[in-house]
Design an enzyme around this catalytic site. Structure first.
Site, mmCIF file in Angstrom:
data_model
loop_
_atom_site.group_PDB
_atom_site.id
_atom_site.type_symbol
_atom_site.label_atom_id
_atom_site.label_comp_id
_atom_site.label_asym_id
_atom_site.label_seq_id
_atom_site.Cartn_x
_atom_site.Cartn_y
_atom_site.Cartn_z
ATOM 1 N N VAL A 9 0.869 -1.169 0.000
ATOM 2 C CA VAL A 9 0.000 0.000 0.000
ATOM 3 C C VAL A 9 0.907 1.220 0.000
ATOM 4 O O VAL A 9 2.077 1.143 0.383
ATOM 5 C CB VAL A 9 -0.980 0.022 1.200
ATOM 6 N N SER A 10 0.361 2.362 -0.411
ATOM 7 C CA SER A 10 1.188 3.548 -0.587
ATOM 8 C C SER A 10 1.486 4.299 0.697
ATOM 9 O O SER A 10 2.518 4.947 0.808
ATOM 10 C CB SER A 10 0.508 4.503 -1.577
ATOM 11 N N THR A 11 0.581 4.245 1.661
ATOM 12 C CA THR A 11 0.790 5.018 2.887
ATOM 13 C C THR A 11 0.561 4.154 4.114
ATOM 14 O O THR A 11 -0.138 3.142 4.054
ATOM 15 C CB THR A 11 -0.160 6.230 2.959
#
Length: 178
Positions: A9-11
């Site tokens: 996931v990006s964050t």
């Protein structure tokens, strides 16, 4: 022959749970919370070093592995050299076949094109808004609200300084968990 999963996931605020559930049949799953735009992703590199001939790498979506066609093709090429297949679950693609390899390449190129088109439209919209003299939205001021609060300003002072409503400050606080 191992089935190796990769989830990203990006964050840090996002959850890996859905991807991990989809990869539950894997022998091992490498996972990380890091933007795909960053070239140095430790867990991706570890996974690429870990896999051996005959292994299969499973991902839920292509965008979890790479955010542009060049990087995707580099990863697929490295897996090919190691004689490791790649399965993309949401597309039903497996690079063990020549058709699967073709599909990964085509879909990766289309995804990159779509992302670049989206970014171009976004930049055009921002430029148009600026040319019309529109002020930045409250959402665009989130980072400033955070900084001012951390520096000790009251919520009312932050609202006044940034020329936004007090309710907007509270909304930003609740969304950002400040």
């Amino acid at each position: 022959m191992a089935i190796v999963g990769y989830a990203r996931v990006s964050t840090t605020g996002q959850s890996l749970e859905d991807q991990l559930n989809a990869l539950n049949d894997c022998d091992i799953v490498f996972q990380e919370k890091k933007s795909g735009a960053q070239s140095e992703r430790e867990e991706l590199n570890c996974m690429l070093e870990y896999v051996r001939e005959g292994d299969t790498v499973k991902i839920t979506k292509l965008c979890r592995l790479a955010t542009n066609t060049k990087h995707l093709l580099e990863v697929v090429e490295l897996l090919d050299v190691k004689k490791v297949s790649l399965q993309v679950l949401n597309l039903g693609i497996d690079t063990a076949s020549t058709t699967g390899r073709l599909m990964v390449t085509l879909i990766g190129a289309i995804a990159t094109f779509e992302r670049q088109t989206l970014l171009e439209r976004q930049a055009e919209g921002i430029a148009l808004a600026k040319s019309k003299g529109r002020k930045p939205t409250t959402r665009a001021k989130q980072a400033q609200v955070r900084e001012l609060l951390v520096c000790g300003m009251s919520k009312a002072q932050v609202a006044q300084k940034l020329n936004i409503s007090l309710s907007s400050v509270y909304r930003i606080i609740s969304k950002c968990h400040l």
